[in-house]
Design an enzyme around this catalytic site. Sequence first.
Site, PDB file in Angstrom:
ATOM      1  N   PRO A   2      -9.064  54.880   3.263  1.00  0.00           N
ATOM      2  CA  PRO A   2      -8.311  55.679   4.246  1.00  0.00           C
ATOM      3  C   PRO A   2      -7.066  56.289   3.596  1.00  0.00           C
ATOM      4  O   PRO A   2      -6.356  55.625   2.838  1.00  0.00           O
ATOM      5  CB  PRO A   2      -7.947  54.658   5.320  1.00  0.00           C
ATOM      6  N   GLU A   3      -6.821  57.560   3.894  1.00  0.00           N
ATOM      7  CA  GLU A   3      -5.667  58.255   3.355  1.00  0.00           C
ATOM      8  C   GLU A   3      -4.621  58.420   4.462  1.00  0.00           C
ATOM      9  O   GLU A   3      -4.762  57.874   5.550  1.00  0.00           O
ATOM     10  CB  GLU A   3      -6.105  59.598   2.768  1.00  0.00           C
ATOM     11  N   ARG A 112     -15.268  44.565   2.496  1.00  0.00           N
ATOM     12  CA  ARG A 112     -15.274  44.301   1.050  1.00  0.00           C
ATOM     13  C   ARG A 112     -14.161  43.344   0.622  1.00  0.00           C
ATOM     14  O   ARG A 112     -14.111  42.927  -0.527  1.00  0.00           O
ATOM     15  CB  ARG A 112     -15.168  45.619   0.281  1.00  0.00           C
ATOM     16  N   ARG A 153       7.046  65.684 -13.675  1.00  0.00           N
ATOM     17  CA  ARG A 153       5.991  64.804 -14.187  1.00  0.00           C
ATOM     18  C   ARG A 153       5.031  65.504 -15.154  1.00  0.00           C
ATOM     19  O   ARG A 153       4.391  64.854 -15.949  1.00  0.00           O
ATOM     20  CB  ARG A 153       5.230  64.167 -13.016  1.00  0.00           C
TER      21      ARG A 153
END
Length: 273
Positions: A2-3, A112, A153
Amino acid sequence: MPELPEVETVAAGLRNSIVGQRIASGRLLTKQLARVNPKNFSSIVSGKTIESVNRKGKQIIIVLSGDWILWVHFMMTGKLWLLSPDEPETKFDGAVFELQPLRKKLVFYDQRRFGRLKLLRGGELTGLKEYARLGPDALTVSSEGFIQRLKERKKNLKSLLLDQTAVAGLGNIYADESLFLAKIHPAAHSSRLSKDRLSELYSSMQKVLAGAIRAGGSSIRDYSAVDGQRGYFQIEHRVYQKTGLPCPICGRKIERITIAQRSTHFCPRCQRK
């Protein structure tokens, strides 16, 4: 996994239903969760009131009375469900909290068993490695802050959008969809893009996230909200998992490449390097 939109949908559902509720009892049901929590977990949480539900990135923070926090990270298959107290327990239930006066139980369900749930003192959250490493939340970061973090970055944009220390909350789905909407190639290098182009990416990201939240997230596999409802933003995906299908803008076939060990979907015509 899930984001941000899926986790925000869950957090919003919890805010609307459990804030102000008292935990009549709380139990850990798996060895994995018992190992990382206080031995007296049940006695600590029992009687506590849920004061607020917050989110940062893909993590949920449930604030309890008495300066305690439940920190939750779903990882791959974790869920938080509100169920009837009569609902039978399953082998995938990791923790259960009986709530009063709602007369429901909040269940942490994880097939899981990679998901994480930790009981912390309020002051311990900022010292939790998984939380402390997060960059600003993708939904609340300013345009200027977003551009600065990407510029400093100096990586390809897909890798940067997946990097939770740069901006927290995006994963494969919303990185691909945001880059497509901005018409930026996923392998484009942040240092070579103008501030105007990165500003377009920021606006596209905000638009995609807002739309996904309105739709309750994307239910591609087994994600669902606290009430079991599935999201429907997957029907609005334009490139994610659309390999070989025509681009909705130009008709060119969507291609898939691997970036940062993740499948990446894009239109080679609309998203030129």
